[in-house]
Design a protein around this motif. Sequence first.
Motif, PDB file in Angstrom:
ATOM      1  N   ASN A 314       0.813  -1.216   0.000  1.00  0.00           N
ATOM      2  CA  ASN A 314       0.000   0.000   0.000  1.00  0.00           C
ATOM      3  C   ASN A 314       0.847   1.267   0.000  1.00  0.00           C
ATOM      4  OD1 ASN A 314      -2.675  -1.147   0.110  1.00  0.00           O
ATOM      5  ND2 ASN A 314      -2.170  -1.842   2.179  1.00  0.00           N
ATOM      6  N   ARG A 315       2.108   1.121   0.348  1.00  0.00           N
ATOM      7  CA  ARG A 315       3.029   2.246   0.315  1.00  0.00           C
ATOM      8  C   ARG A 315       4.438   1.710   0.126  1.00  0.00           C
ATOM      9  NH1 ARG A 315       3.789   5.814   5.326  1.00  0.00           N
ATOM     10  NH2 ARG A 315       5.542   6.392   3.986  1.00  0.00           N
ATOM     11  N   ILE A 336       0.173   1.316  -4.181  1.00  0.00           N
ATOM     12  CA  ILE A 336       0.754   2.534  -3.608  1.00  0.00           C
ATOM     13  C   ILE A 336      -0.007   3.759  -4.109  1.00  0.00           C
ATOM     14  CG2 ILE A 336       2.847   3.935  -3.484  1.00  0.00           C
ATOM     15  CD1 ILE A 336       4.396   1.262  -3.956  1.00  0.00           C
ATOM     16  N   SER A 338       0.642   7.056  -2.735  1.00  0.00           N
ATOM     17  CA  SER A 338       1.404   8.296  -2.574  1.00  0.00           C
ATOM     18  C   SER A 338       2.889   7.984  -2.397  1.00  0.00           C
ATOM     19  CB  SER A 338       0.910   9.098  -1.366  1.00  0.00           C
ATOM     20  OG  SER A 338       1.185   8.406  -0.162  1.00  0.00           O
ATOM     21  N   GLU A 340       5.954   9.775  -0.317  1.00  0.00           N
ATOM     22  CA  GLU A 340       6.158  10.813   0.693  1.00  0.00           C
ATOM     23  C   GLU A 340       7.631  11.201   0.813  1.00  0.00           C
ATOM     24  OE1 GLU A 340       3.547  12.126   1.937  1.00  0.00           O
ATOM     25  OE2 GLU A 340       2.032  10.626   1.418  1.00  0.00           O
ATOM     26  N   ASP A 343      10.159   8.367   2.147  1.00  0.00           N
ATOM     27  CA  ASP A 343      10.039   6.986   1.660  1.00  0.00           C
ATOM     28  C   ASP A 343      11.347   6.464   1.089  1.00  0.00           C
ATOM     29  OD1 ASP A 343       7.427   6.854   2.406  1.00  0.00           O
ATOM     30  OD2 ASP A 343       6.580   7.121   0.404  1.00  0.00           O
ATOM     31  N   ILE A 360      -1.101   5.923  -7.786  1.00  0.00           N
ATOM     32  CA  ILE A 360      -0.496   7.075  -7.111  1.00  0.00           C
ATOM     33  C   ILE A 360      -1.247   8.352  -7.489  1.00  0.00           C
ATOM     34  CG2 ILE A 360       1.603   8.464  -6.869  1.00  0.00           C
ATOM     35  CD1 ILE A 360       3.195   5.903  -7.513  1.00  0.00           C
TER      36      ILE A 360
END
Length: 449
Positions: A314-315, A336, A338, A340, A343, A360
């Motif tokens: 998910n990220r 995913i 976003s 950040e 990351d 995204i």
Amino acid sequence: MAFLLFLLFQTSTAFLFDAPTTCWAPSSCKCQALSLECDGMGLQSVPMFPLPDKEYRRLTINLSHNMLTDLGNGSFTEIDSTNASVLILDFSNNQISDISPTAFDGIESMVTELNLQNNNFDVIPSAIGDLTRLQSLKLMGNPITTLKSQVIFSLSRNLKYLTLSLDKFSSWPDEMHYFRQLSRLEIDGYQQTRLPLNAFSNIERTLTYLEISRSQLDRIPSVVCHLDNLHHLAFYSNPKTSIPIFEPCSDDVTSVYYLSLRNNSLSSFPDIFSSFTKLDYLDVSENNIHTIDMNKIPQANSLTHLNLSSNGLNRIPYALNRLQHLKALYISNNKISSVEDFDLKNLTFLSNLNLDGNPIEYISDGAFRSQQALRALDLDNTKVTIIPRAITSLTSLQQLQMNGTPIQCTCTMDYLKSLKTNTTNISGVCEGTMEPLSVFIKDFLPFCP
């Protein structure tokens, strides 16, 4: 000057020696460089090859994807006149179940590679054992039930590359012990849950490349520990794979630098660095990994390439920041939404980042602040609606891909006026107008207030 003329003469004579003057292929085939291409022609028998007009050092005959059912006596009677020192034969994807004992008459010492994948053999034909210089034999995709000792013994003197399906074998074939030179082995369909500890006896020091797929093994067998010079290991599409990923092994596997665990239905990131201590390339794509435990990645690692594509992330996992030598990260087709600020903060050597196919919607302005070495960024098929401001910090960027991404081309992206990247290396189009992004940045943005 004399030396340059000598090189030119050598190059010219080699070219004249190897390049065909006229195409001597049968009417159902075509000439292509140093090969005769007869693939996908619906052939039911091996065509008659006319006498070539010259000699060849290297020659490939491609008869793949036809309807051949057997190779009869003297199938290549004219080929021996080429005096080829390297002859490659491709019969893959046919329906061949039999090869005549004299099918290779006249070319026994010429054939170095033979591809018989995806045919109907239940045994390895004896005629193959007469190929005295055969180095590569591909048999995967055949319903072979047993190996003939005499044939395998004959092949063992020179064979270096073997592919084999073991679906029909009741146990590991003992005849594998005859091999002495094998450096590359690909097996699939092994039906037992364990691999014998002596499975690779006599090739422990020659085997450098091993692939195991579609097996009933639930983890990488410990026999791998005894392969002193193994560099490439692929353990993929094995549906019963579980954690821990490796059977107990007394020694670290320091020789393996490429490891693929693709498509094994793994639900968590495996603890592989404790056993494979010198990994350079790791592929765990097409699994079901949702998170990565920081403890699974030691501070001391040498990984430069990681493929996490087609999982359930998910990220971008923060644990990846421990991969401080990473140069390429493929994390496409996850969930995913976003990217950040922190990351990727420790991935300062990253030169290739692939985020293709993620939903995204947001990329923070400082997302790529640490990626001064980044040369290629793939944002194809994402949901961002503007070219992210974050790319303006990428001083080494040479390629930006945004195909299939709904970019709204307006003056809100005026920050791209100072973009140092060559706009011709930006691929994608404006949503609605279908104007190339490169054209928009170059020709329209300068007029924005």
